[in-house]
Design an enzyme around this catalytic site. Structure first.
Site, PDB file in Angstrom:
ATOM      1  N   LYS A  76       0.829  -1.223   0.000  1.00 55.23           N
ATOM      2  CA  LYS A  76       0.000   0.000   0.000  1.00 55.23           C
ATOM      3  C   LYS A  76       0.853   1.259   0.000  1.00 55.23           C
ATOM      4  O   LYS A  76       0.550   2.226  -0.697  1.00 55.23           O
ATOM      5  CB  LYS A  76      -0.919   0.020   1.224  1.00 55.23           C
ATOM      6  CG  LYS A  76      -2.090  -0.915   1.174  1.00 55.23           C
ATOM      7  CD  LYS A  76      -3.009  -0.701   2.356  1.00 55.23           C
ATOM      8  CE  LYS A  76      -2.284  -0.731   3.681  1.00 55.23           C
ATOM      9  NZ  LYS A  76      -1.581  -2.009   3.936  1.00 55.23           N
TER      10      LYS A  76
ATOM     11  N   THR B  99       3.979   1.639  -1.050  1.00 50.20           N
ATOM     12  CA  THR B  99       4.605   1.757  -2.367  1.00 50.20           C
ATOM     13  C   THR B  99       3.596   2.253  -3.400  1.00 50.20           C
ATOM     14  O   THR B  99       3.908   3.118  -4.233  1.00 50.20           O
ATOM     15  CB  THR B  99       5.182   0.396  -2.800  1.00 50.20           C
ATOM     16  OG1 THR B  99       6.077  -0.077  -1.788  1.00 50.20           O
ATOM     17  CG2 THR B  99       5.926   0.499  -4.120  1.00 50.20           C
TER      18      THR B  99
ATOM     19  N   ARG C 298       2.189   7.244   7.220  1.00 53.31           N
ATOM     20  CA  ARG C 298       2.550   7.025   8.623  1.00 53.31           C
ATOM     21  C   ARG C 298       4.056   6.875   8.777  1.00 53.31           C
ATOM     22  O   ARG C 298       4.749   6.512   7.840  1.00 53.31           O
ATOM     23  CB  ARG C 298       1.871   5.763   9.160  1.00 53.31           C
ATOM     24  CG  ARG C 298       0.369   5.858   9.294  1.00 53.31           C
ATOM     25  CD  ARG C 298      -0.221   4.512   9.658  1.00 53.31           C
ATOM     26  NE  ARG C 298      -0.063   3.553   8.578  1.00 53.31           N
ATOM     27  CZ  ARG C 298      -0.208   2.244   8.712  1.00 53.31           C
ATOM     28  NH1 ARG C 298      -0.482   1.723   9.890  1.00 53.31           N
ATOM     29  NH2 ARG C 298      -0.061   1.441   7.673  1.00 53.31           N
TER      30      ARG C 298
ATOM     31  N   LYS D 253       8.269  -7.394   8.740  1.00 58.02           N
ATOM     32  CA  LYS D 253       7.808  -6.652   7.564  1.00 58.02           C
ATOM     33  C   LYS D 253       8.847  -5.667   7.037  1.00 58.02           C
ATOM     34  O   LYS D 253       8.764  -5.207   5.914  1.00 58.02           O
ATOM     35  CB  LYS D 253       6.519  -5.891   7.891  1.00 58.02           C
ATOM     36  CG  LYS D 253       5.310  -6.790   8.071  1.00 58.02           C
ATOM     37  CD  LYS D 253       4.029  -5.994   8.130  1.00 58.02           C
ATOM     38  CE  LYS D 253       3.693  -5.390   6.786  1.00 58.02           C
ATOM     39  NZ  LYS D 253       2.387  -4.712   6.774  1.00 58.02           N
TER      40      LYS D 253
ATOM     41  N   ALA E 284      -2.954  -0.740  12.321  1.00 66.62           N
ATOM     42  CA  ALA E 284      -4.392  -0.820  12.052  1.00 66.62           C
ATOM     43  C   ALA E 284      -5.056  -2.027  12.694  1.00 66.62           C
ATOM     44  O   ALA E 284      -6.272  -2.059  12.812  1.00 66.62           O
ATOM     45  CB  ALA E 284      -4.646  -0.837  10.554  1.00 66.62           C
TER      46      ALA E 284
ATOM     47  N   PHE F 233      -3.076  -2.303   6.659  1.00 64.72           N
ATOM     48  CA  PHE F 233      -3.630  -3.631   6.411  1.00 64.72           C
ATOM     49  C   PHE F 233      -4.797  -3.572   5.418  1.00 64.72           C
ATOM     50  O   PHE F 233      -4.832  -2.699   4.557  1.00 64.72           O
ATOM     51  CB  PHE F 233      -4.016  -4.300   7.732  1.00 64.72           C
ATOM     52  CG  PHE F 233      -2.830  -4.593   8.611  1.00 64.72           C
ATOM     53  CD1 PHE F 233      -1.782  -5.376   8.151  1.00 64.72           C
ATOM     54  CD2 PHE F 233      -2.738  -4.082   9.895  1.00 64.72           C
ATOM     55  CE1 PHE F 233      -0.670  -5.654   8.940  1.00 64.72           C
ATOM     56  CE2 PHE F 233      -1.636  -4.350  10.693  1.00 64.72           C
ATOM     57  CZ  PHE F 233      -0.598  -5.135  10.220  1.00 64.72           C
TER      58      PHE F 233
ATOM     59  N   PHE G  40       3.913  -7.828  -9.843  1.00 65.90           N
ATOM     60  CA  PHE G  40       5.131  -8.537  -9.479  1.00 65.90           C
ATOM     61  C   PHE G  40       5.640  -9.273 -10.720  1.00 65.90           C
ATOM     62  O   PHE G  40       4.867  -9.606 -11.627  1.00 65.90           O
ATOM     63  CB  PHE G  40       4.859  -9.536  -8.348  1.00 65.90           C
ATOM     64  CG  PHE G  40       4.658  -8.883  -7.003  1.00 65.90           C
ATOM     65  CD1 PHE G  40       5.663  -8.916  -6.045  1.00 65.90           C
ATOM     66  CD2 PHE G  40       3.473  -8.229  -6.687  1.00 65.90           C
ATOM     67  CE1 PHE G  40       5.491  -8.323  -4.801  1.00 65.90           C
ATOM     68  CE2 PHE G  40       3.291  -7.628  -5.459  1.00 65.90           C
ATOM     69  CZ  PHE G  40       4.310  -7.678  -4.508  1.00 65.90           C
TER      70      PHE G  40
ATOM     71  N   TRP H 145       6.810  -0.249  -8.308  1.00 64.70           N
ATOM     72  CA  TRP H 145       8.113  -0.621  -7.749  1.00 64.70           C
ATOM     73  C   TRP H 145       9.196  -0.485  -8.816  1.00 64.70           C
ATOM     74  O   TRP H 145      10.263   0.063  -8.569  1.00 64.70           O
ATOM     75  CB  TRP H 145       8.078  -2.055  -7.221  1.00 64.70           C
ATOM     76  CG  TRP H 145       9.271  -2.410  -6.369  1.00 64.70           C
ATOM     77  CD1 TRP H 145       9.365  -2.368  -5.015  1.00 64.70           C
ATOM     78  CD2 TRP H 145      10.557  -2.868  -6.847  1.00 64.70           C
ATOM     79  NE1 TRP H 145      10.629  -2.765  -4.604  1.00 64.70           N
ATOM     80  CE2 TRP H 145      11.375  -3.074  -5.717  1.00 64.70           C
ATOM     81  CE3 TRP H 145      11.086  -3.122  -8.111  1.00 64.70           C
ATOM     82  CZ2 TRP H 145      12.697  -3.516  -5.811  1.00 64.70           C
ATOM     83  CZ3 TRP H 145      12.419  -3.559  -8.207  1.00 64.70           C
ATOM     84  CH2 TRP H 145      13.200  -3.750  -7.064  1.00 64.70           C
TER      85      TRP H 145
END
Length: 555
Positions: free
Chosen positions: A69, A71, A92, A103, A272, A300, A380, A408
């Site tokens: 999210k 990215t 955030r 993560k 979250a 999330f 991806f 990305w």
């Protein structure tokens, strides 16, 4: 290349140049070195926020690694800027728990990052430290008052709900005994630690609109009861002034830059699954005061961060989002369709098709708030054309805009189609935000509404402890507060093993914490904890620094 290696290829602009681009006089910012600065609250213009288009980036139910999210938010903001729309991304701050845990950091990835990523992912401008100190100051004042013979409020130690916090994943601190060592070392009692992202001070900072509001909210923190059953708040301990003083700089939003040299604001960092999962109201309003488009994210899946963003943050601050970008990955849908976590890079149309109901449910949830969705397929390298087409065909059948976004690998260039879809949705004026529930409804009704409509539960059960907490909330006259449900991010249910789109399940509320300073109640479901633990092989094992201070291993 790794995210850190990509970041090191970029020549950063001086933060004064970024400030001028954003619309703030360079002489008015408070610089933290060359590439970070605090923005003065005086630059928030409520009238201008009415003209800005607020875009929320959310996601389907994630895999343990997350679906990108942050990215996607950064890439979308770059794409909008490339299309001539002055846009600021508002995010955030990362917690050191995930940075050193499973993560990693939270500055985006590849060619969609906010920089300087090493600073942001580590101590940044000290906001988390200030929150930690303000929280623990109150804890120290409480224990000091219990110990005092001349200034005691007669607090019953057995009723104290205020713990301590630290910004690390440390399961050994979940339950501790304080006050050992004799009569001069305090009164022994059981307490514990939460992670800083779960602190009520974090939640308060993220909802406060100015210093006065911040101080009032801090004073409203519920502590416990006296021996004669009278409620005690932080204001009774005269703690709110000193706590606010510790937060005088932390309340100011942080200005940094994207990898393409556009302004980015990063401020606040609640999770979250255990808190409200969105950046500060102040940061969002600052972005909206100086941008045609403001892109922000909520942690999330939509069932957690976005629901709280809409029902708590938007209602509190009077925000009206114009669109929701639902970050979707083929790997997550295959995971929710039954594919093994280790085989998500292998083509599997069958698992993908079985996982589609999870995407469908999140889209239905967005519609409940009357906000238009756009599906963003976070691309991806393992995604196949057939898998991509399956999602596109599904979106077309629902009449929902969808874009394949390689943010990305290509940054803003990889988000141009997505950005155009967002512009088109905003221009169509089809969103007319409405909250899911009325704050004045009974607490059990609010919990039931979220559980049945957003999660898809059949009904809600309460333990005897939770029922006792409902009675306490009623006695304290706090029933009017919204609810911030603590729930696993791994499932729409409160059971992390129920993947996909589970139905006919029961949500069990174990207990309900009171966050009267923040202005909400926290029903806790399942096995959710407010102090995570580290995995068997934490990310910290791969982080290092050389003799000249260059950091490696951050992601």
């Amino acid at each position: 290349m790794t995210d850190l290696e990509v970041a090191k290829t970029v020549t950063l602009k001086h933060i004064s140049e970024i400030a001028e681009t954003f619309g703030v006089n360079k002489d008015h910012i408070e610089m933290y070195g060359k590439y970070k600065a605090k923005l003065p609250l005086a630059y928030i213009d409520k009238a201008k926020t009415e003209q800005s288009n607020l875009i929320l980036v959310s996601a389907i139910s994630p895999t343990p690694a997350g679906e990108g999210k942050t990215t996607m938010s950064i890439g979308l903001s770059e794409g909008l800027n490339r299309l001539g729309k002055k846009t600021t991304v508002v995010l955030r701050e990362p917690s050191l728990g995930p940075v050193f845990g499973i993560k990693g950091g939270a500055t985006g990835g590849g060619y969609s990052q906010v920089l300087p990523m090493e600073d942001i992912n580590l101590h940044f401008t000290g906001d988390f430290s200030a929150i930690e100190k303000a929280h623990n100051l109150l804890a120290a004042i409480i224990d000091n008052n219990i110990q005092s013979k001349t200034n005691s409020l007669q607090i019953d130690p057995r009723t104290i709900s205020w713990k301590r916090v630290v910004d690390l994943n440390d399961r050994a601190l979940r339950r501790v005994i304080v006050g050992l060592g004799g009569t001069t070392s305090g009164v022994p009692r059981e307490t514990g630690f939460d992670i800083t992202a779960a602190s009520e001070i974090m939640a308060i900072l993220c909802l406060a609109e100015n210093l006065t509001d911040l101080k009032n909210r801090l004073g409203n923190i519920f502590i416990g009861y006296t021996f004669d059953k009278q409620p005690i708040y932080a204001r009774d301990l005269k703690a709110q002034g000193a706590m606010t003083a510790l937060l005088k700089d932390a309340i100011k939003p942080n200005l940094v830059q994207t990898i393409e040299g556009n302004p980015a604001i990063i401020h606040g960092g609640p999770f979250a699954n255990i808190a409200q999962g969105t950046n500060t109201v102040i940061a969002t309003l600052m972005g909206m005061s100086h941008s045609e488009y403001t892109v922000t994210e909520a942690g999330f899946g939509f069932d957690l961060g976005a629901e709280k963003f809409f029902d708590i943050k938007c209602q509190s601050a009077g925000l009206k989002p114009k669109a929701v970008v639902l970050t979707t990955t083929i790997r997550a849908l295959k995971y929710h369709g039954g594919a093994d976590l280790k085989a998500l890079t292998e083509p599997n149309l069958g698992a993908l098709e079985k996982g589609m109901p999870n995407l469908e449910k999140h889209l239905e949830n967005i519609a409940k708030f009357n906000v238009a969705p756009v599906i963003a397929i976070n691309q991806f390298t393992s995604d196949t054309e057939a898998e991509i087409e399956l999602i596109k065909d599904f979106a077309d059948s629902k009449g929902i805009k969808v874009a394949l976004a390689n943010v990305w690998g290509k940054g803003g260039e990889g988000a141009l189609e997505l950005a155009q879809h967002v512009i088109d949705v905003v221009k169509s004026n089809t969103s007319n935000f409405k909250p899911l529930y009325d704050w004045k409804s009974p607490v059990t009704d609010k919990i039931a509404t979220i559980s049945t409509e957003i999660y898809g539960a059949q009904h809600v059960d309460y333990t005897s402890k939770a029922k006792a907490h409902l009675r306490k909330i009623k006695n304290l006259k706090l029933e009017y507060l919204p609810v911030c449900i603590a729930k696993t991010q791994k499932s729409l249910s409160d059971n992390p093993k129920l993947l996909g789109r589970p139905k006919d399940f029961i949500i069990t509320v174990r207990e309900i914490e009171i966050a009267s300073g923040a202005g909400f109640l926290i029903p806790i479901t399942g096995d959710i904890m407010r102090m995570p633990g580290l995995p068997a092989h934490p990310a910290s094992e791969g982080i290092d620094i050389n003799d000249v201070g260059e950091i490696t291993g951050l992601f």
